[in-house]
Write an enzyme that holds these catalytic residues in place. Structure first.
Site, PDB file in Angstrom:
ATOM      1  N   TRP A   9      83.954 119.421   7.360  1.00 51.24           N
ATOM      2  CA  TRP A   9      83.555 118.325   8.265  1.00 51.24           C
ATOM      3  C   TRP A   9      83.035 118.850   9.601  1.00 51.24           C
ATOM      4  O   TRP A   9      82.572 118.072  10.432  1.00 51.24           O
ATOM      5  CB  TRP A   9      84.740 117.384   8.514  1.00 51.24           C
ATOM      6  CG  TRP A   9      85.094 116.504   7.361  1.00 51.24           C
ATOM      7  CD1 TRP A   9      84.539 116.499   6.107  1.00 51.24           C
ATOM      8  CD2 TRP A   9      86.089 115.467   7.347  1.00 51.24           C
ATOM      9  NE1 TRP A   9      85.126 115.542   5.333  1.00 51.24           N
ATOM     10  CE2 TRP A   9      86.086 114.886   6.067  1.00 51.24           C
ATOM     11  CE3 TRP A   9      86.997 114.979   8.297  1.00 51.24           C
ATOM     12  CZ2 TRP A   9      86.941 113.842   5.704  1.00 51.24           C
ATOM     13  CZ3 TRP A   9      87.848 113.946   7.943  1.00 51.24           C
ATOM     14  CH2 TRP A   9      87.822 113.382   6.654  1.00 51.24           C
ATOM     15  N   GLU A  91      78.492 129.537  11.793  1.00 50.24           N
ATOM     16  CA  GLU A  91      78.514 128.922  13.132  1.00 50.24           C
ATOM     17  C   GLU A  91      79.525 129.631  14.027  1.00 50.24           C
ATOM     18  O   GLU A  91      79.319 129.784  15.228  1.00 50.24           O
ATOM     19  CB  GLU A  91      78.806 127.413  13.017  1.00 50.24           C
ATOM     20  CG  GLU A  91      77.580 126.675  12.489  1.00 50.24           C
ATOM     21  CD  GLU A  91      77.887 125.414  11.700  1.00 50.24           C
ATOM     22  OE1 GLU A  91      78.998 124.888  11.787  1.00 50.24           O
ATOM     23  OE2 GLU A  91      76.965 124.961  10.981  1.00 50.24           O
ATOM     24  N   SER A 197      72.964 122.962   2.513  1.00 45.65           N
ATOM     25  CA  SER A 197      72.201 121.750   2.160  1.00 45.65           C
ATOM     26  C   SER A 197      72.463 121.268   0.733  1.00 45.65           C
ATOM     27  O   SER A 197      71.541 120.826   0.039  1.00 45.65           O
ATOM     28  CB  SER A 197      70.699 121.974   2.400  1.00 45.65           C
ATOM     29  OG  SER A 197      70.446 122.154   3.775  1.00 45.65           O
TER      30      SER A 197
HETATM   31  C1  PEP Z   1      78.336 124.433   5.982  1.00 41.73           C
HETATM   32  O1  PEP Z   1      78.487 124.096   7.144  1.00 41.73           O
HETATM   33  O2  PEP Z   1      79.099 125.248   5.476  1.00 41.73           O
HETATM   34  C2  PEP Z   1      77.238 123.847   5.212  1.00 41.73           C
HETATM   35  C3  PEP Z   1      76.987 124.321   4.039  1.00 41.73           C
HETATM   36  O3  PEP Z   1      76.547 122.816   5.805  1.00 41.73           O
HETATM   37  P1  PEP Z   1      75.428 121.887   5.105  1.00 41.73           P
HETATM   38  O4  PEP Z   1      75.970 121.451   3.768  1.00 41.73           O
HETATM   39  O5  PEP Z   1      75.253 120.750   6.043  1.00 41.73           O
HETATM   40  O6  PEP Z   1      74.203 122.721   4.958  1.00 41.73           O
END
Ligand code: PEP
Length: 236
Positions: A9, A91, A197
């Site tokens: 999240w 991140e 994604s």
């Molecule tokens: C993530 O933050 O681990 C991720 C895969 O984000 P998203 O699915 O939004 O690309």
């Protein structure tokens, strides 16, 4: 083994009531699903409010306790009911300066606490263009797993950074090739997830065609209906 579908999240949602509502909607939608294991990783502060699904955390500190203002340890997260902890998310590496050695300390701390680390690895777009992908992954895995005696207790998440939150997921064939490369770098017994994604349209391809052992889902895990669809499409 059942596919492992992990919801990250990130720093969402803003209120406790929204967190409970999202969690309850997901719980209701997946309560009869037995052929997939689902883990919800909310922000730390919501962990004690959410009951009934497997919980994970998005990070932890590598010391167990002490004078480390603002930090949360793996032992504390275990006490709150977490079974998994994400470590080395891109991140954290990019925005909070975590290096492979820091990530390794966290992997060891999570294992010491008796929990399962989900070690995130992945290359930037620039590293891919410069053909440094394998070098980057090798360093992330080799350093990240130093002193880990039983690597089968660790889960690796391959998350190409250029695919995270961009709506530009990794091609299924390319993801399959990357899975093979990572599998060769680590033990055969290690579980490898794909993240970047993921949505209800592409989830199945990563599991069935590219043969990943699960998914790490960011943005799409904040929409209950979409996340429930992803879990449903993941069933073998
Ligand atoms: C993530 O933050 O681990 C991720 C895969 O984000 P998203 O699915 O939004 O690309």
């Amino acid at each position: 083994m059942k596919p492992l579908i992990v919801a990250n999240w990130k720093c969402n949602p803003i209120t406790q009531s929204e967190a409970k509502e999202l969690f309850d909607s997901i719980s209701k939608g997946i309560k009869d699903i037995e052929n997939a294991e689902t883990v919800i990783c909310p922000p730390f502060i919501y962990l004690s409010l959410l009951k009934g699904l497997t919980l994970g955390a998005q990070d932890c500190y590598f010391e167990e306790k002490g004078a480390y203002t603002g930090e949360v340890s793996a032992a504390m997260l275990k006490d709150l009911g977490c079974q998994y902890i994400i470590v080395g998310h891109s991140e954290r590496r990019k925005l909070f300066g975590e290096k492979n050695n820091d990530v390794n300390k966290k992997v060891l701390a999570v294992l010491d606490a008796g929990l399962i680390p989900i070690l995130c690895v992945g290359e930037t777009e620039q590293e891919r263009e410069q053909e440094k992908t394998e070098e980057v992954l090798k360093a992330e895995l080799e350093i990240g797993l130093i002193d880990v005696h039983d690597v089968s207790k660790v889960i690796v998440a391959y998350e190409p950074i250029w695919a995270i939150g961009t709506g530009n997921p990794c091609d299924i064939e390319e993801a399959q090739r990357m899975k093979g490369i990572i599998q060769k770098m680590v033990s055969k017994n290690i579980r490898i997830l794909y993240g970047g994604s993921v949505n209800s349209e592409n989830a199945e391809g990563y599991l069935k065609q590219a043969e990943f052992n699960g998914l790490l889902v960011g943005g799409a895990s904040l929409k209950a209906k979409e996340f429930i669809k992803i879990v449903n499409r993941s069933l073998s």
